[in-house]
Design a protein around this motif. Structure first.
Motif, short mmCIF file in Angstrom:
data_model
loop_
_atom_site.label_atom_id
_atom_site.label_comp_id
_atom_site.label_asym_id
_atom_site.label_seq_id
_atom_site.Cartn_x
_atom_site.Cartn_y
_atom_site.Cartn_z
N ILE A 56 49.10 49.73 13.47
CA ILE A 56 49.08 48.36 12.94
C ILE A 56 48.83 48.37 11.44
CG2 ILE A 56 47.79 46.18 12.97
CD1 ILE A 56 47.39 46.63 15.99
N ALA A 57 47.94 49.25 11.00
CA ALA A 57 47.63 49.34 9.57
C ALA A 57 48.84 49.80 8.76
CB ALA A 57 46.45 50.28 9.34
N ILE A 58 49.68 50.64 9.35
CA ILE A 58 50.89 51.09 8.64
C ILE A 58 51.77 49.90 8.28
CG2 ILE A 58 53.08 52.30 8.94
CD1 ILE A 58 51.58 54.44 10.50
N PHE A 59 51.92 48.97 9.21
CA PHE A 59 52.83 47.85 8.98
C PHE A 59 52.16 46.65 8.30
CE2 PHE A 59 54.79 50.28 12.43
CZ PHE A 59 55.98 50.58 11.79
N MET A 60 50.93 46.80 7.87
CA MET A 60 50.26 45.75 7.11
C MET A 60 50.28 46.09 5.62
SD MET A 60 47.04 44.72 9.44
CE MET A 60 46.69 43.29 8.44
N PHE A 61 51.33 46.75 5.16
CA PHE A 61 51.38 47.22 3.78
C PHE A 61 51.44 46.08 2.77
CE2 PHE A 61 55.66 47.22 5.49
CZ PHE A 61 56.38 46.53 4.53
N LYS A 62 51.83 44.89 3.18
CA LYS A 62 51.88 43.77 2.24
C LYS A 62 50.51 43.16 1.99
CE LYS A 62 56.61 42.49 2.94
NZ LYS A 62 57.59 41.45 3.05
N ASN A 63 49.60 43.36 2.90
CA ASN A 63 48.24 42.84 2.76
C ASN A 63 47.28 44.03 2.73
OD1 ASN A 63 45.92 41.38 2.76
ND2 ASN A 63 46.53 40.02 4.42
N ARG A 64 47.09 44.56 1.52
CA ARG A 64 46.31 45.78 1.36
C ARG A 64 44.84 45.60 1.73
NH1 ARG A 64 49.99 45.57 -2.46
NH2 ARG A 64 48.66 44.40 -3.85
N GLN A 65 44.30 44.43 1.51
CA GLN A 65 42.88 44.21 1.85
C GLN A 65 42.66 44.28 3.36
OE1 GLN A 65 40.35 44.21 0.01
NE2 GLN A 65 41.31 44.06 -1.99
N ASN A 66 43.54 43.65 4.13
CA ASN A 66 43.42 43.72 5.59
C ASN A 66 43.69 45.13 6.09
OD1 ASN A 66 42.73 41.07 5.85
ND2 ASN A 66 44.77 40.39 6.46
N GLN A 67 44.59 45.84 5.44
CA GLN A 67 44.86 47.22 5.80
C GLN A 67 43.61 48.08 5.57
OE1 GLN A 67 47.80 49.15 3.32
NE2 GLN A 67 48.67 50.23 5.08
N PHE A 68 42.93 47.83 4.47
CA PHE A 68 41.70 48.55 4.14
C PHE A 68 40.62 48.27 5.18
CE2 PHE A 68 37.88 49.36 1.62
CZ PHE A 68 38.22 50.54 0.98
N VAL A 69 40.46 47.00 5.56
CA VAL A 69 39.46 46.61 6.56
C VAL A 69 39.80 47.20 7.93
CG1 VAL A 69 38.51 44.63 7.82
CG2 VAL A 69 38.75 44.54 5.34
N LEU A 70 41.06 47.20 8.29
CA LEU A 70 41.47 47.76 9.57
C LEU A 70 41.18 49.26 9.63
CD1 LEU A 70 42.72 46.39 12.00
CD2 LEU A 70 44.94 47.15 11.22
N ASN A 71 41.38 49.94 8.51
CA ASN A 71 41.04 51.37 8.45
C ASN A 71 39.54 51.58 8.58
OD1 ASN A 71 43.67 52.15 8.22
ND2 ASN A 71 43.60 52.44 6.01
#
Length: 136
Positions: A56-71
């Motif tokens: 899911i984090a791979i495909f959230m590349f447009k929203n880097r903050q949410n990607q960071f939180v998901l990681n």
């Protein structure tokens, strides 16, 4: 921006957490039977959740903050897995022969390392975007 380096790190986490625990054994019990993640529903769900969070984090590349939180959430999940493995390996319930720990117990460690590297790359991208916005 799916071609970024954090995508490679997250894909490695998804591959490590999604496939490796079912190929390599986590530990060997006192009877010599190898215990895999598929033998326990809790381990299977935790490893699949970690792999799913990475995908899911791979495909959230447009929203880097949410990607960071998901990681970060994925790191916490892997820390719980690692903590359970350490607890399980230290509290062997009165075995007369010592059970063997498998390489599968280190899978959360490898996942955490790759997640930290991915978060570092995401932070670098975020800083680059902020510096470009400042110049406009």
């Amino acid at each position: 921006m799916i071609q970024r380096i954090q995508t490679i790190f997250l894909a490695l986490v998804a591959l490590i957490a999604g496939a490796l625990p079912f190929i390599v054994h986590l530990w060997t019990d006192e009877t010599g039977a190898e215990i895999f993640a598929k033998d326990s529903m809790g381990f299977s769900l935790a490893f699949y959740a970690s792999a799913l969070l990475a995908l899911i984090a791979i495909f959230m590349f447009k929203n880097r903050q949410n990607q960071f939180v998901l990681n970060r959430l994925n790191m916490i999940l892997n820390l719980f897995l690692l903590g359970f493995f350490v607890y399980r390996s230290l509290s062997l319930s009165g075995e007369t022969s010592v059970s063997e720990k498998g390489i599968g117990m280190l899978i959360p460690v490898f996942s955490i390392v790759f997640l930290v590297l991915a978060n570092r790359a995401i932070k670098k991208d975020e800083d680059l975007v902020k510096s470009v916005d400042r110049l406009r």
